[in-house]
Scaffold this active site. Structure first.
Site, PDB file in Angstrom:
ATOM      1  N   THR B1079     -56.439 108.597 -60.303  1.00  0.00           N
ATOM      2  CA  THR B1079     -57.707 107.922 -60.299  1.00  0.00           C
ATOM      3  C   THR B1079     -57.692 107.058 -59.062  1.00  0.00           C
ATOM      4  O   THR B1079     -56.646 106.537 -58.716  1.00  0.00           O
ATOM      5  CB  THR B1079     -57.812 106.993 -61.519  1.00  0.00           C
ATOM      6  OG1 THR B1079     -57.557 107.750 -62.673  1.00  0.00           O
ATOM      7  CG2 THR B1079     -59.141 106.336 -61.602  1.00  0.00           C
ATOM      8  N   THR B1120     -54.495 103.064 -62.951  1.00  0.00           N
ATOM      9  CA  THR B1120     -54.520 104.483 -62.671  1.00  0.00           C
ATOM     10  C   THR B1120     -53.401 105.106 -63.492  1.00  0.00           C
ATOM     11  O   THR B1120     -52.504 104.417 -63.960  1.00  0.00           O
ATOM     12  CB  THR B1120     -54.314 104.744 -61.165  1.00  0.00           C
ATOM     13  OG1 THR B1120     -54.393 106.142 -60.933  1.00  0.00           O
ATOM     14  CG2 THR B1120     -52.975 104.233 -60.678  1.00  0.00           C
ATOM     15  N   GLY B1121     -53.494 106.405 -63.689  1.00  0.00           N
ATOM     16  CA  GLY B1121     -52.460 107.046 -64.487  1.00  0.00           C
ATOM     17  C   GLY B1121     -53.024 107.583 -65.778  1.00  0.00           C
ATOM     18  O   GLY B1121     -54.179 107.990 -65.825  1.00  0.00           O
ATOM     19  N   ASP B1122     -52.229 107.508 -66.827  1.00  0.00           N
ATOM     20  CA  ASP B1122     -52.635 108.052 -68.111  1.00  0.00           C
ATOM     21  C   ASP B1122     -53.724 107.176 -68.724  1.00  0.00           C
ATOM     22  O   ASP B1122     -53.461 106.230 -69.443  1.00  0.00           O
ATOM     23  CB  ASP B1122     -51.404 108.105 -69.025  1.00  0.00           C
ATOM     24  CG  ASP B1122     -51.762 108.563 -70.419  1.00  0.00           C
ATOM     25  OD1 ASP B1122     -52.951 108.840 -70.676  1.00  0.00           O
ATOM     26  OD2 ASP B1122     -50.845 108.642 -71.248  1.00  0.00           O
ATOM     27  N   GLY B1123     -54.956 107.540 -68.404  1.00  0.00           N
ATOM     28  CA  GLY B1123     -56.091 106.711 -68.795  1.00  0.00           C
ATOM     29  C   GLY B1123     -56.272 106.619 -70.287  1.00  0.00           C
ATOM     30  O   GLY B1123     -56.730 105.606 -70.803  1.00  0.00           O
TER      31      GLY B1123
END
Lengths: 155, 1206
Positions: B1079, B1120-1123
């Site tokens: 993201t 950001t990352g595993d939303g």
């Protein structure tokens, strides 16, 4: 040991009223509200339980619709101090004020429609539901309000 | 009047007129008459003298002295000229000179009553008691009929402790007086009795009281005196009777009870308990007989019984200072435990059944529980259990938010834990709830001074000062000494030594004023016959400087002077003025120019101010010309710049040290300060004297350590200077050392021994380390520092009190006791001490402290709208920083905005956003275009069109944007067929009342807003989709469906009746890896510090991207990352709130990630954050490193920040 007294609202303790209203009511009042409260005299009072502020009432005189009515803006008490007659004392103060004045057509207020405790409370003092105002509150649910009114005999 | 130079009648009359005008304070008129006489007789001595006297009253001191001297020279045989000169000297507080003048005047007119009276006043003022007695004798001879003459004469003997003569005179005088029932008679009799009792004549005193019972109006004093005399005569039963009566008058007087106990000769605890029980019954409203047994009872079961009753009574009644009342019991471990147990059980029962215990009949009113909470908060604060204390006080506040005392205790808890800013915040809250309460007002301003907020403290204090004068002036005029001492300490901490000294000197002057003020009472009290009080006043004044107020101010002053001696101001200043070494020549030049300009400006301003003040003075002078009444000599103005550069700092100490040694010699601290001064003065005998005094006093652990330090220091010094001393001095020292160091060990040995015996307290450790260093600086530096640093918070044996921890840091960092040491050492000491006091401001980094201060300032109730004030705050802030930077020499702190920040190293997007920000200064636009850039460039394949396809193979886009200025936000999720998703999000914010639009409706909205519909497929998204289908639809985000989503493609149906707990782990998106799933999150801050934040993604599943949040007052964060996991924790919001509470961006992101991985240990993702000053930081988990990009004024291209993941 319990003592309940009413006290004046002054520029020195107005923030206590603010603290109180913040936790008692879901609606928040703006700075102007508190500025105006200072000019209300006997129409605004704090309730003291064992010398601690636990409740308050603020009213204003409403002259719209060619009538002279008293409108209760806020009347409330902190949760742990309910059922000790504080609300009664505050409301009696308002009703006595009206009686003494003698020229009010009625006294009225708004209550959120699901607030049964409050509605019961006011009914005990002779208030009646006279109207339902839809979408009265802007940011809380349910947004509808009842208008509760108590009329005084003479006009 | 005999004068050597008589005037003719006309002028003589004029002269009389002058005298009359002078007495009536018509100075101008008097001066006119003077002028008339001097026209004819320009050298007339007495007239000249009168002129001098009058001039002195009109504030022309120099001219006045000149005239008076001239007058005296022209007529040395005139008592008038001498008297006038004496009066001038007296006004100038040169009492010895004045007395000489009066004596000369009396030579020419020995029976002049006025001069004799003036002389006697001066003599009693300077306590020349013999002289006073002689003068009073003369006055008695001249005026034997006056009451005052007799009493004054008697009193002069009384003060000389010559009781027999005093009594004799008083008895003779009383014989001549008719007995009347009035106040003056009563006072006279009481005074006479006072003299009897002081002479030890108790029988006579009792008889005297009996005889005059009906003439003594002050019945209380009468009875107290009788009881006192009976006790002295060992007639205890008589005394007991009187005390019983006195208790009946006032059952709350502890002394009466104690005396009565003494008279009754109570043998043991049972008898005492019985005694107090009886009185408790008799006086149901009195607290004393209920509390006293708690103090002396050692029988715990009885104690608990009494305690139970006492506490119930107090909580029901609601006694705010209850904790203070019981604190004295806390030294006893068992009693402490018993109290804690009891109150906790009350809490439990009151919460559940509204009673103290199940067997109580009556329900308690709701305030009882409130007071229990309030008590417990203070109880745990006392035990240093900060968190528990805070829990209770927060509980109480939630229960009753209107009780002002609660906020004060909350502030106090923070103060004890060292978080001074948070303490200020709550005291300010308390103050704002009741602005008519002067006590709270005082507390609040004191807390502010403790946090070095001098301006704010003044502003709060000004709510109770007179409006017409400046608050500081008013407080000075009112001799508000706590305020001045606390200010001095604040200034001292801030390194403004001149200001600090000014305040200390002011306090010292107040004490001088108090001594001067006696003058008015010498004649007044005699006249009004308040004799006992007068004598008590004289005795009080004799040792007025033993007052704690004086002690505190003197201590601060001496400490400042010592510091100025060790490191004089000019030197210090250079060090403060930025580290010039690291600057290039051109920068240095700039800096110097800037400084020059500042200096010039400051100078101009100062001149301006001086002119203004001059004008003001002149104006007021004109106004008051007629009636100025300036009796006091004008004092030298206290100028901070001058004070902080004393010629000899050690000599300046005397003004403070001498009175301490005289009046506060029972304080060990006095001699410690004295030692430090004499050490620097190289005065071995004085040092020995101080050591001897310290040795003779009882010492606490800390004081023992201090004594050890001083002794060691002396021995070290002595071995150096031994040879230079003359023999007799050496002999004295050697002799005294036999007592002080009986085993005559070497310093090293002594120190080691001390360490062995005292290693369990940190204060001892400090002194040990100091001696260790002093005995061999070069060799022992590291060891000494190591000793202080190597302490373990888990070591329960070692206790470190907050002031001691603070002392250690100050010693190492600011005072540089152990020489200059590496910044790392200071840093590790700081962080070590932080583990003991985690929320104490002083153990945080400079940057953190600055943030804490600023966030505290923001919530203060006082208006900070004026620009000047703002600069003042900055000044305070800068001072805090200056000092801290100076001693920590660690961090360079400044505002870093404008700045653009971006998750992941997408530098193109960062640069684009930066360009727009520079052009428009609009953070919102900057964020929008930065994210757009990424959408266009398809950063990392996960932003923008044609990225991660969903299960239907279609790319859907999510974005969110938020404007810190308005706190508005807009977002879209699952947007199909529209490319510029961030712009759509902005449109949602600006053109709807919604914050989130989803799916096809979002697309429809976008089309309505004029966005172009287009195919978001891109070659690789189609390709990806096909690969995914061929891979049995893996990775897959479905859970609890069949067929098993980890193995097969859909369509899927839900599995019902699940045990969700067993699925905990599965819910984590384990397929998330860096490439799969990114993201872009972006933060922009413009040049005004306004913040916007945006985020955009095509996501891994349909969701709002990572999340972003901004509060313009604090900062912004995005993830950001595993939303999907992020959404469950609202980490962006958490980060911003943590920053509000004082964390740095790095700490805040770190904290938020920790919160996530506590629940979801396999989480992968990162958070970035920026505070409103442009400081930024990031944290991550599940990767090795995380990189993000940012750009500021400092660089020409986006830079990459890299953090190691947790």
């Amino acid at each position: 040991m319990q003592s309940i007294d009413l006290g004046d609202i002054t520029v020195h303790n107005i923030k206590q009223l603010k603290k109180l209203n913040q936790v008692v009511f879901p609606v928040s009042y703006n700075d102007k509200f508190y500025k105006d409260v200072l000019d209300l005299g006997p129409l605004a009072k704090l309730a003291y339980f064992n010398d601690i502020v636990v409740g308050g009432v603020c009213c204003r005189i409403d002259l719209t619709e060619n009538k002279r009515r008293l409108y209760i803006m806020t009347l409330g008490c902190l949760q742990p101090y309910r059922k000790y007659g504080i609300g009664r004392m505050l409301l009696n103060h308002v009703l006595n004020y009206c009686e003494k004045d003698g020229n009010f057509e009625s006294v009225y207020l708004h209550v959120q429609i699901n607030n049964e405790v409050a509605i019961e409370f006011y009914k005990k003092f002779g208030f009646e539901i006279v109207e339902k105002k839809e979408q009265y509150y802007k940011r809380i649910e349910p947004s509808d309000a009842f208008v509760l009114k108590k009329s005084f005999g003479k006009k | 009047m005999p004068s050597s130079n008589p005037l003719p009648t006309q002028e003589a009359n004029l002269f009389k007129k002058i005298l009359r005008c002078y007495e009536q304070k018509q100075y101008r008129k008097a001066l006119q008459h003077v002028k008339e006489i001097l026209k004819k007789f320009p050298d007339h001595g007495e007239t000249l003298s009168m002129k001098g006297l009058i001039l002195n009253y009109t504030n022309k001191k120099a001219e006045a002295f000149e005239c008076a001297q001239k007058g005296l020279k022209n007529d040395v045989r005139s008592h008038v000229c001498w008297h006038v000169y004496g009066l001038l000297q007296r006004a100038d507080r040169k009492y010895d000179e004045a007395i000489k003048c009066y004596r000369n005047a009396l030579r020419w007119d020995p029976e002049n009553l006025q001069i004799l009276r003036d002389l006697s006043l001066l003599q009693i003022q300077i306590r020349d008691l013999e002289g006073y007695r002689d003068t009073r004798y003369q006055l008695l001879q001249l005026r034997p009929t006056q009451r005052v003459s007799w009493i004054g004469y008697a009193m002069s003997y009384h003060l000389l402790n010559d009781y027999d003569i005093a009594n004799h005179i008083l008895e003779e005088f009383c014989k001549t007086q008719p007995k009347t029932v009035d106040f003056e008679m009563s006072e006279l009799l009481l005074y006479q009795n006072m003299v009897y009792q002081e002479a030890g004549l108790y029988e006579r005193s009792l008889k005297h009281l009996e005889e005059n019972k009906k003439y003594i109006l002050d019945k209380l004093r009468l009875e107290e005196k009788r009881a006192f005399a009976f006790i002295k005569l060992k007639k205890l039963s008589e005394a007991a009777k009187i005390y019983e009566d006195l208790i009946e008058r006032n059952p709350d007087n502890v002394t009466y009870f104690k005396k009565l106990e003494e008279c009754l000769n109570l043998e043991n605890d049972e008898e005492r308990l019985e005694f107090y029980k009886k009185h408790a019954e008799k006086y149901p409203r009195s607290d004393v007989p209920r509390k006293m047994p708690l103090v002396f009872l050692n029988n715990m079961s009885e104690f608990k019984l009494r305690l139970d009753a006492y506490l119930k009574r107090a909580f029901t009644k609601g006694i705010p200072p209850l904790f203070k009342e019981l604190k004295c019991l806390y030294t006893n471990e068992n009693k402490l435990k018993a109290i804690e147990e009891k109150v906790l059980s009350f809490e439990k029962n009151l919460e559940s059944i509204q009673k103290y215990s199940g067997d109580c009949e009556q329900k308690e009113s709701p305030t009882t529980l409130l007071w229990v909470y309030y008590y417990l908060a203070q109880h745990f604060d006392y035990l240093k259990q900060t968190n528990k204390a805070l829990d209770y006080i927060n509980k109480a506040i939630e229960y009753t938010p209107t009780l002002v005392e609660l906020y004060m205790v909350k502030g106090k808890i923070y103060k004890h834990a060292g978080d001074l800013y948070e303490a200020v915040r709550w005291l300010d809250e308390a103050q704002s709830l009741d602005t008519a309460d002067r006590f709270i007002n005082y507390k609040c301003s004191k807390y502010m001074l403790r946090a070095n907020m001098v301006k704010e403290a003044e502003e709060i204090a000004s709510k109770f000062t007179r409006e017409s004068s400046h608050p500081a002036d008013y407080l000075k005029e009112m001799q508000c000494m706590w305020y001045e001492t606390e200010s001095a300490n604040a200034y001292k901490r801030m390194g403004k030594f001149g200001e600090a000294l000014k305040k200390c000197h002011q306090v010292e002057r107040h004490f001088q004023e108090i001594i001067e003020d006696q003058f008015d009472f010498h004649s007044y009290c005699m006249r009004k016959m308040t004799l006992c009080s007068y004598v008590e006043m004289l005795r009080l004044e004799d040792k007025i400087k033993s007052h704690p107020f004086f002690f505190r101010a003197a201590k601060t002053a001496i400490e400042v002077y010592l510091r100025l001696h060790d490191r004089p101001m000019s030197e210090v200043e250079n060090e403060l003025n930025v580290n010039t070494e690291n600057l290039t020549p051109s920068e240095l030049k700039k800096l110097k120019n800037k400084q020059k300009k500042q200096q010039l400006k400051a100078q101009q301003e100062k001149e301006k101010q001086e002119q203004l003040e001059q004008k003001k003075k002149e104006l007021s002078k004109q106004k008051n010309k007629e009636d100025v009444d300036v009796e006091q000599p004008t004092e030298e103005e206290l100028l901070p710049e001058k004070l902080e550069r004393p010629e000899n700092a050690l000599e300046e100490c005397n003004r403070f040290l001498k009175p301490l040694e005289e009046f506060a010699s029972q304080h060990l601290e006095t001699h410690y300060l004295g030692f430090e001064v004499y050490y620097r003065k190289n005065r071995p005998l004085m040092m020995i004297k101080a050591l001897k005094k310290m040795n003779s006093l009882e010492r606490t652990v800390k004081q023992t350590a201090k004594f050890h330090y001083c002794l060691s220091k002396f021995l070290l010094k002595y071995s150096q200077i031994k040879e230079t001393l003359n023999e007799s001095v050496r002999a004295v020292v050697e002799n005294e050392l036999k007592n002080l160091n009986p085993s005559s060990e070497s310093v090293e040995k002594m120190n080691e021994k001390f360490f062995k015996e005292n290693s369990n307290t940190y204060e001892s450790l400090i002194e040990y380390a100091k001696v260790l260093y002093d005995s061999n600086p070069s060799q022992n530096q590291a060891k000494a520092l190591d000793l202080l640093t190597n302490v373990d918070a888990k070591n329960e044996k070692l206790s470190i009190s907050y002031p001691v921890a603070l002392e250690a840091l100050t010693l190492v960092a600011e005072a540089e006791y152990f020489g200059k040491c590496d910044a790392k050492v200071v840093e590790s000491l700081r962080s070590k001490l932080k583990s003991f006091y985690p929320i104490a401001n002083i153990f945080h980094t400079t940057e953190e402290q600055a943030n804490q201060l600023l966030s505290c300032m923001q919530v203060l109730s006082i208006n900070s709208s004026q620009v000047s004030e703002l600069t003042d705050k900055m000044e305070i802030l800068m001072n805090v920083l200056k000092i801290l930077v100076f001693f920590l020499k660690l961090v360079k702190f400044s505002s870093n905005y404008p700045i653009v920040l971006n998750t992941w190293p997408f530098t193109n997007a960062t640069n684009k956003a930066w360009d727009i920000l520079l052009k428009t200064d609009d953070p919102l636009k900057s964020v929008e275009s930065g994210c757009s850039e990424c959408e266009e460039l398809r950063c990392d394949g996960t932003v923008g069109y044609g990225g991660s396809p969903d299960e239907n193979g279609e790319t859907t886009l999510d974005a969110l944007i938020m404007d810190g200025r308005t706190h508005d936000a807009g977002s879209v999720a699952g947007l199909r067929r529209i490319k510029n998703v961030i712009s759509v999000a902005r449109a949602v914010m600006e053109h709807t009342k919604h914050t989130l639009l989803v799916g096809d409706l979002a697309t429809q909205f976008a089309i309505d807003m004029g966005f172009q519909q287009q195919d978001l497929h891109y070659f690789d998204s189609l390709e990806k989709y096909i690969i995914w289908l061929n891979n049995s639809c893996q990775p897959n985000f479905r859970l609890n469906v069949y067929p098993d989503p980890e193995k097969f493609c859909g369509p899927y149906k839900p599995i019902k009746n699940l045990n969700f707990l067993s699925n905990k782990e599965k819910r984590l998106n384990k397929y998330v890896s860096k490439k799969l799933h990114d993201t872009i999150g972006m933060i922009a801050i413009n040049s005004y510090g306004d913040i916007s934040v945006g985020t955009s993604t095509n996501g891994a599943s349909h969701k709002i991207p990572g999340g972003a949040y901004v509060d313009n007052d604090v900062g912004a964060a995005c993830g950001t990352g595993d939303g999907d996991t992020l959404m469950k924790f609202l980490p962006s919001y958490q980060v911003v709130e943590s920053m509000r509470r004082g964390m740095t961006p790095s700490e805040a992101t770190n904290d938020a990630i920790q919160r996530i991985i506590k629940k979801k240990p396999h989480f992968m993702g990162a958070l970035i954050a920026a505070d409103k000053y442009g400081n930024h930081g990031a944290s991550c988990h599940g990767l090795e490193y995380f990189e993000y990009s940012y750009r500021t004024n400092q660089s020409r291209d986006a830079e990459i920040g890299r953090v190691k993941c947790i």
